[in-house]
Design an enzyme around this catalytic site. Sequence first.
Site, PDB file in Angstrom:
ATOM      1  N   GLU A   1      90.469  19.713  21.856  1.00  0.00           N
ATOM      2  CA  GLU A   1      91.202  20.893  21.389  1.00  0.00           C
ATOM      3  C   GLU A   1      92.103  20.628  20.182  1.00  0.00           C
ATOM      4  OE1 GLU A   1      93.125  22.773  24.735  1.00  0.00           O
ATOM      5  OE2 GLU A   1      91.230  23.282  25.661  1.00  0.00           O
TER       6      GLU A   1
ATOM      7  N   GLU B   1      85.733  22.527  29.966  1.00  0.00           N
ATOM      8  CA  GLU B   1      86.892  22.935  30.778  1.00  0.00           C
ATOM      9  C   GLU B   1      86.781  24.416  31.097  1.00  0.00           C
ATOM     10  OE1 GLU B   1      90.868  22.152  29.286  1.00  0.00           O
ATOM     11  OE2 GLU B   1      90.284  20.163  28.586  1.00  0.00           O
TER      12      GLU B   1
HETATM   13  C1  GBH Z   1      93.596  23.140  28.073  1.00  0.00           C
HETATM   14  O1  GBH Z   1      94.147  23.836  27.004  1.00  0.00           O
HETATM   15  C2  GBH Z   1      93.942  21.688  27.996  1.00  0.00           C
HETATM   16  O2  GBH Z   1      92.869  20.935  27.467  1.00  0.00           O
HETATM   17  C3  GBH Z   1      94.373  21.078  29.302  1.00  0.00           C
HETATM   18  O3  GBH Z   1      94.990  19.847  29.085  1.00  0.00           O
HETATM   19  C4  GBH Z   1      95.278  22.039  30.026  1.00  0.00           C
HETATM   20  O4  GBH Z   1      95.842  21.493  31.188  1.00  0.00           O
HETATM   21  C5  GBH Z   1      94.471  23.255  30.367  1.00  0.00           C
HETATM   22  O5  GBH Z   1      93.884  23.794  29.238  1.00  0.00           O
HETATM   23  C6  GBH Z   1      95.273  24.367  31.019  1.00  0.00           C
HETATM   24  O6  GBH Z   1      96.257  24.845  30.157  1.00  0.00           O
HETATM   25  O7  GBH Z   1      98.599  33.157  25.867  1.00  0.00           O
HETATM   26  O8  GBH Z   1      96.725  34.629  26.361  1.00  0.00           O
HETATM   27  O9  GBH Z   1      97.151  33.870  24.077  1.00  0.00           O
HETATM   28  C7  GBH Z   1      94.159  25.233  27.108  1.00  0.00           C
HETATM   29  C8  GBH Z   1      94.155  25.945  25.751  1.00  0.00           C
HETATM   30  C9  GBH Z   1      95.309  27.571  24.468  1.00  0.00           C
HETATM   31  C10 GBH Z   1      94.231  28.270  26.481  1.00  0.00           C
HETATM   32  C11 GBH Z   1      96.236  28.757  24.530  1.00  0.00           C
HETATM   33  C12 GBH Z   1      95.090  29.504  26.530  1.00  0.00           C
HETATM   34  C13 GBH Z   1      96.672  30.924  25.282  1.00  0.00           C
HETATM   35  C14 GBH Z   1      96.175  32.217  25.813  1.00  0.00           C
HETATM   36  N1  GBH Z   1      94.911  27.184  25.803  1.00  0.00           N
HETATM   37  N2  GBH Z   1      95.632  29.864  25.236  1.00  0.00           N
HETATM   38  S1  GBH Z   1      97.242  33.563  25.512  1.00  0.00           S
END
Ligand code: GBH
Length: 456
Positions: free
Chosen positions: A165, A361
């Site tokens: 990511e 994931e």
């Molecule tokens: C992943 O990132 C990570 O790889 C992992 O380490 C982590 O524990 C897992 O997810 C859970 O968080 O607020 O509706 O706009 C997640 C990437 C980026 C997904 C931000 C959700 C925001 C959605 N995230 N996104 S919103």
Amino acid sequence: MTLEFPPGFVWGVATSAYQIEGAVDEDGRGPSIWDTLSHTPGAVRRGENGDIAVDHYHRVEEDLDLIATLGVGAYRFSLAWPRIQPDGRGAVNERGLDFYRRLVDGLLERGITPVATLYHWDLPQALENAGGWPARDTAHRFAEYASKVGDALGDRIGYWITINEPWCAAFLGYSLGQHAPGRAEPSAAVAAAHHLLLGHGEAVDALRATAPEATLMLALNFEPTGPATNSDADRDAARRADGLYNRLFMDAVLGGAYPEDVLEDLTVVSDLAHIRDGDLDVISRPVDALGVNYYTTTLVRAGDAPAEAAPTQWPGSAHVVAHEPEQATTAMGWRIDPDGLERLLRRISSAYPRTPLYVTENGAAFDDEVGPDGIVDDVDRIAYLEGHLRAVRRALDHRVDVHGYFVWTLMDNFEWASGYDMRFGLIRVNGPSRERVPKRSFGWYRDMLRANALVG
Ligand code: GBH
């Protein structure tokens, strides 16, 4: 009705080093940017940190047995760069490598395929002190690290993910400042994104040289983004957010070029001088598959923030704001949208039909309640996973080349800025004893993957 998955479909479960290991001062590990941030007052909910995390470093045998009980064919984990090169450069720390040798050998003995991520956000602090990802040299240091790890472990690991990511690492870390290193510098964040991708490409070269048979990929966080209303302003906001979240990274890696409209948006905060001739050739070195991390879809609208107001996750597009979801969300506040996963897989596959995909994931945090028997009956997590697996199955029906699916995550752990409050695990971890108790979803996933089908 029974929905079968293709023979050989890879079922897995995922974790990352800083979120589970603890033992941050042991066996020569150096500090990472997440150690620093999590010890900065106010950075993490309730002031929590990963010093002990869920103590996986000391409980690796128990955790290996749990993974084997789950019955997955593959386990995705990450290597902590600061265990292997405590200062991010130079000679390897053999004691750090030994931990991963034990882990990988333990997986292989149990017939489980290791899928190793080289970078899941724990940059050695010494490299941040030298400029971090906004500095080009960090990409070269990452390639050196990749080469040393490939030398040491390439004989027993067949699947590698270079970077997890890059959007999060660059824009949450260096622009919003919510993730490590907690900097709110949009221009630096744009350079960080580029150098993360450059590091990925250089690491692909390094791993090809040391582990020529291996399957190499990177994992991108995709977040399909739409406009909150049909107004021109909201549609432009959605184009910008989709560009930054999804196209900037996917088009660079798989298409060999950054999308022009996104570069144009970014010129508000960056002169883009960090992009040099030839970089995109390195960034787009052929990968064997793409890792797709999917949690949610987002609606955005055009707010009225001036471009440089508060810290933003949208460098150059600070006026873009998330539209509060009206539908069901997880405990993180993220919309539950399984159809979004089907659409996403079909979109990637129609844009880049030759690249096999893995869902590396997918999962959800809920406010798990512990029942009188000590078990968490997490029907909402089971429904989330089942809905998303049905979406994967529909994508397969549309001939999307999906090879596998990894649940995030094996066990409750350190959920970054949310600390331990957010529980994504198939296994409950009760602190401070850190006793592991499988939730209902653990048994549900085990039965599902054993049948290689969704039943009912
Ligand atoms: C992943 O990132 C990570 O790889 C992992 O380490 C982590 O524990 C897992 O997810 C859970 O968080 O607020 O509706 O706009 C997640 C990437 C980026 C997904 C931000 C959700 C925001 C959605 N995230 N996104 S919103």
